[in-house]
Design an enzyme around this catalytic site. Structure first.
Site, PDB file in Angstrom:
ATOM      1  N   SER A  42     114.087 -38.212  -4.992  1.00 46.53           N
ATOM      2  CA  SER A  42     113.032 -38.200  -6.000  1.00 46.53           C
ATOM      3  C   SER A  42     111.693 -37.835  -5.377  1.00 46.53           C
ATOM      4  O   SER A  42     111.377 -38.248  -4.263  1.00 46.53           O
ATOM      5  CB  SER A  42     112.909 -39.569  -6.674  1.00 46.53           C
ATOM      6  N   LYS A  95     119.378 -44.043  -8.278  1.00 43.22           N
ATOM      7  CA  LYS A  95     118.552 -42.891  -8.669  1.00 43.22           C
ATOM      8  C   LYS A  95     118.564 -42.713 -10.195  1.00 43.22           C
ATOM      9  O   LYS A  95     117.544 -42.368 -10.805  1.00 43.22           O
ATOM     10  CB  LYS A  95     119.070 -41.619  -7.992  1.00 43.22           C
ATOM     11  N   HIS A 105     116.256 -45.244 -11.546  1.00 45.04           N
ATOM     12  CA  HIS A 105     114.908 -44.761 -11.231  1.00 45.04           C
ATOM     13  C   HIS A 105     114.454 -43.761 -12.287  1.00 45.04           C
ATOM     14  O   HIS A 105     113.341 -43.836 -12.806  1.00 45.04           O
ATOM     15  CB  HIS A 105     114.893 -44.110  -9.841  1.00 45.04           C
ATOM     16  N   ASN A 106     115.320 -42.811 -12.607  1.00 44.14           N
ATOM     17  CA  ASN A 106     114.948 -41.784 -13.576  1.00 44.14           C
ATOM     18  C   ASN A 106     114.760 -42.366 -14.971  1.00 44.14           C
ATOM     19  O   ASN A 106     113.904 -41.928 -15.731  1.00 44.14           O
ATOM     20  CB  ASN A 106     115.990 -40.667 -13.597  1.00 44.14           C
ATOM     21  N   GLU A 139     111.504 -43.876 -14.979  1.00 42.71           N
ATOM     22  CA  GLU A 139     110.544 -42.763 -15.038  1.00 42.71           C
ATOM     23  C   GLU A 139     110.335 -42.314 -16.486  1.00 42.71           C
ATOM     24  O   GLU A 139     109.196 -42.079 -16.921  1.00 42.71           O
ATOM     25  CB  GLU A 139     111.067 -41.610 -14.191  1.00 42.71           C
TER      26      GLU A 139
END
Length: 482
Positions: free
Chosen positions: A128, A182, A185-186, A189
């Site tokens: 990222s 991940k 995380h996205n 986001e």
């Protein structure tokens, strides 16, 4: 001299990672399916570097020292499997394949296990930071075959972002753990971006502030508890002028794209039974934005949104919107970390939540000062069930509560949608309620489907059925949880 690593895929991320590796003293060999891209890269951005070009996969693999490390920076899905199939005949036992794309974590688990049976080590590494992060130091979340970690650790930690001399790259766990983290995380986001957009919408449409005023507000917010990369770039965007001197942001079409990782996060939360409401609403907000033509028709046909003049001190309302953004951000991370906690149980992942917060402090899109507070919360209690139960976050949300509600009410009164602010507030109110109306819901389910219910005056796990109509019988439906 043999290369230390081979990199396949020379789109923006791949090119910048190759240059990053070169800067850190690693000899990199690169390959791209369209081989002219290799030559253009060597003659352009990589001119004067030690990067080697290969025009075939056999040439790439032959240029690598053992154990060979091959990193894939290609489109997730079938393309990854195709390259693995092409590489397998060229690799030897103990060689490593690293997938640095946004692969679905279940695909990474499948690949890791299948390749282990062939003595090939596989890592799924979430990367990222976008173009800038790839070039100067991203956050990297590796997981997969643990035997591969000592081989790739020097490379991945060297090229990652560093905060206080600590690399934003640590081993996450077996199989698809890296890509799972991940994915979350996205999802977070997506939530952060939607929250910022809702604050922008309330400030611009609700309070009538122009881009210059908005720039000053977001720049000021970036000096406080909201300090983060996304707030920083929002301030920069609001200050950017088109060639005619007008704010460029006002000329950008209001239809948002997405690549699927936020959707994956929401689907996984549904699978695990975890209320990930804010991130779910963030995904749906993008979907609604994409229905531009339909929205234009609706705007012409449906009643106009209220146009009542905002009453109150503008500075107080700006502070209320700030507080709503901060409180809802806490909810977003609380939901995301709660999802990872459930996934750890479901998929047998050994996740260190404090370390995950550390990996996100630098390089990645959601990097922020806020993550230090999450790290401290998990240092104090590694078994913390929910961030809302940590004193710091409970106190922070209590202080922001009144402003949060004021901002949501402002949106309701003015007809300005705040799905993320609102859903976060509903989750918060639900989470802190010792009793919810699900007792009535269970009665309804038992009434029409004999689905049974538990009683507050009986032990948990004991189920009852009522013949509500007098002619429904005593047979209950099988009890199970989806």
């Amino acid at each position: 001299m043999k290369a230390d690593v081979g990199l396949i895929g020379l789109a923006v991320m791949g090119q910048n990672l190759a240059l990053n590796m070169n800067d850190h003293g690693f000899k990199v060999a690169v390959f791209n399916r369209t081989t002219t891209v290799v030559d253009e890269f060597l003659a352009g951005a990589a001119a004067g570097s030690e990067v080697l070009g290969a025009h075939s996969l056999p040439e790439l693999v032959a240029s690598l020292r053992a154990p060979r490390i091959v990193m894939l920076m290609v489109k997730a899905g079938e393309v990854v499997d195709q390259y693995i199939d092409l590489l397998l005949p060229l690799l030897a036992a103990g060689d490593v394949i690293v997938d640095g794309g946004n692969s679905l974590f279940t695909d990474t688990s499948r690949r890791s296990q299948a390749l282990a049976a062939q003595n090939i080590l596989y890592i799924g590494a979430g990367v990222s930071g976008g173009e800038e992060g790839a070039r100067h130091g991203p956050s990297i979340m590796p997981g997969g075959n643990a035997a591969a970690w000592p081989i790739v650790q020097p490379l991945l930690q060297a090229i990652s972002a560093h905060v206080q001399n600590e690399p934003c790259c640590q081993w996450v766990g077996d199989n698809g753990a890296g890509h799972y983290v991940k994915m979350v995380h996205n999802g977070i986001e997506y939530g952060d971006m939607q929250l910022i957009c809702e604050a922008y919408h309330l400030l611009s449409e609700g309070l009538g502030l122009n881009a210059a005023q908005l720039h000053n507000i977001f720049a000021d917010w970036n000096r406080g508890v909201l300090c983060s990369y996304l707030i920083e770039i929002t301030a920069a965007i609001l200050a950017y002028q088109d060639t005619d001197g007008q704010p460029l942001v006002n000329k950008i079409l209001d239809t948002a794209g997405q690549k699927g990782t936020g959707k994956w996060t929401g689907i996984n939360a549904l699978d695990l039974g975890i209320p990930l409401t804010l991130i779910g609403e963030s995904v749906f907000a993008r979907c609604l934005s994409a229905q531009k033509d339909e929205r234009i028709k609706a705007e012409a046909l449906l009643p106009k949104r209220p146009t009542n003049i905002v009453n109150g001190d503008p500075q107080e309302l700006i502070q209320a919107i700030h507080d709503a953004l901060y409180a809802a951000k806490i909810i977003s991370y609380a939901q995301g970390f709660r999802l990872m906690r459930e996934a750890a149980k479901e998929y047998q992942l050994s996740l260190n939540y404090g370390e995950i917060a550390l990996m996100w402090r630098g390089g990645c899109i959601i990097r922020s000062q806020f993550l230090n507070d999450i790290k401290k919360a998990y240092d104090a209690n590694p078994d913390l069930e929910n961030l809302l139960l940590a004193d710091f976050f409970a106190d922070a949300i209590a202080k922001a509560d009144a402003g949060w509600r004021k901002a949501v009410v402002l949106g309701v009164e003015l007809g300005i949608p705040t799905p993320a602010f609102s859903s976060a507030l509903a989750y918060y109110d639900g989470y802190r309620s010792g009793r919810l109306p699900a007792n009535l819901l269970q009665a309804q389910r038992d009434y029409f489907g004999a689905h049974t219910y538990e009683r507050v005056d009986k032990p948990r796990g004991e189920f009852f059925h009522t013949d509500w109509t007098g002619h429904g019988g005593k047979t209950a439906s099988t009890t199970y949880t989806v």
